[in-house]
Design an enzyme around this catalytic site. Structure first.
Site, short mmCIF file in Angstrom:
data_model
loop_
_atom_site.label_atom_id
_atom_site.label_comp_id
_atom_site.label_asym_id
_atom_site.label_seq_id
_atom_site.Cartn_x
_atom_site.Cartn_y
_atom_site.Cartn_z
N CYS A 110 0.84 -1.19 0.00
CA CYS A 110 0.00 0.00 0.00
C CYS A 110 0.88 1.25 0.00
O CYS A 110 1.84 1.35 0.76
CB CYS A 110 -0.87 -0.03 1.26
SG CYS A 110 -2.18 1.18 1.29
N HIS A 111 0.57 2.19 -0.87
CA HIS A 111 1.33 3.43 -0.95
C HIS A 111 1.07 4.31 0.27
O HIS A 111 -0.04 4.33 0.80
CB HIS A 111 0.95 4.22 -2.21
CG HIS A 111 1.40 3.58 -3.46
ND1 HIS A 111 0.65 2.62 -4.11
CD2 HIS A 111 2.52 3.75 -4.20
CE1 HIS A 111 1.29 2.23 -5.19
NE2 HIS A 111 2.43 2.89 -5.28
N MET A 168 -8.08 1.53 1.09
CA MET A 168 -7.44 0.74 2.14
C MET A 168 -7.38 1.51 3.46
O MET A 168 -7.51 0.92 4.53
CB MET A 168 -6.03 0.29 1.71
CG MET A 168 -6.04 -0.71 0.56
SD MET A 168 -7.10 -2.16 0.85
CE MET A 168 -6.37 -2.85 2.33
N GLU A 169 -7.21 2.82 3.37
CA GLU A 169 -7.19 3.62 4.59
C GLU A 169 -8.56 3.62 5.26
O GLU A 169 -8.66 3.50 6.49
CB GLU A 169 -6.74 5.05 4.26
CG GLU A 169 -5.26 5.17 3.94
CD GLU A 169 -4.84 4.64 2.57
OE1 GLU A 169 -3.62 4.54 2.32
OE2 GLU A 169 -5.70 4.31 1.73
N ASP A 173 -11.46 -4.77 22.02
CA ASP A 173 -10.48 -4.69 23.10
C ASP A 173 -11.08 -4.03 24.34
O ASP A 173 -10.81 -4.47 25.47
CB ASP A 173 -9.25 -3.89 22.64
CG ASP A 173 -8.19 -3.81 23.71
OD1 ASP A 173 -7.79 -4.86 24.25
OD2 ASP A 173 -7.77 -2.67 24.03
#
Length: 168
Positions: A85-86, A122-123, A137
């Site tokens: 990924c860039h 992707m971000e 969590d």
């Protein structure tokens, strides 16, 4: 002409070269455009845990505020997590939450925006995923049965491939 797996893969997957090896694509020749993406993730929790999140009663603190910051940080770190990924400039990341009372689920949406040579999907996906992981969590002491159910791209704009909107 004999078709090799490498040649087929190289034609279908931009991150695989003609030898069938992982390859970071070049975006050198691409023109920068405004690009946006919206990703979705959901986490199902127990009835008791769901109410504790809604009422902000978990002992670890404000689950959604922590998850929002974690999602933003995750989006910013995407190129460090996804090998090919860039690293792109991120102009905006917004994490929002909705409640699905019927299914005791927290719905996470991540909006991301850039002006760049490659997409920001992707971000957005990483932001939504990290926010859901953070919710898990934060609640695991109360509900070990919590399940991250779905993460997907809802929409994207900009770039050579054009706009995309999920039908779901």
């Amino acid at each position: 002409m004999r078709r090799t797996v490498a040649n087929l893969a190289a034609k279908k997957f931009s991150h695989i070269n003609s030898a069938g090896k992982a390859n970071m694509v070049s975006v050198t020749e691409k023109l920068p455009t405004v690009r946006t993406a919206v990703a979705f993730s959901s986490i199902k929790v127990s009835d008791e845990c769901y109410q504790m999140i809604v009422d902000n009663q978990l002992s670890k603190g404000d689950v959604l505020s922590v998850a929002r910051i974690a999602g933003i940080q995750g989006a910013k770190k995407t190129s460090e997590l996804i090998p090919l990924c860039h690293n792109i400039p991120i102009d905006k990341v917004d994490i929002s939450f909705d409640f699905d009372e019927e299914n005791c689920s927290i719905l996470v949406e991540c909006f991301a925006k850039t002006f760049g040579k490659t997409g920001i999907e992707m971000e957005a996906l990483t932001g939504a995923s990290v926010a859901s992981l953070t919710i898990y969590d934060m609640v695991k002491a109360v509900d070990k049965t919590a399940v991250i159910q779905q993460t997907k791209l809802k929409s994207k704009t900009g770039g050579k491939s054009g706009d995309f909107n999920s039908s779901e």
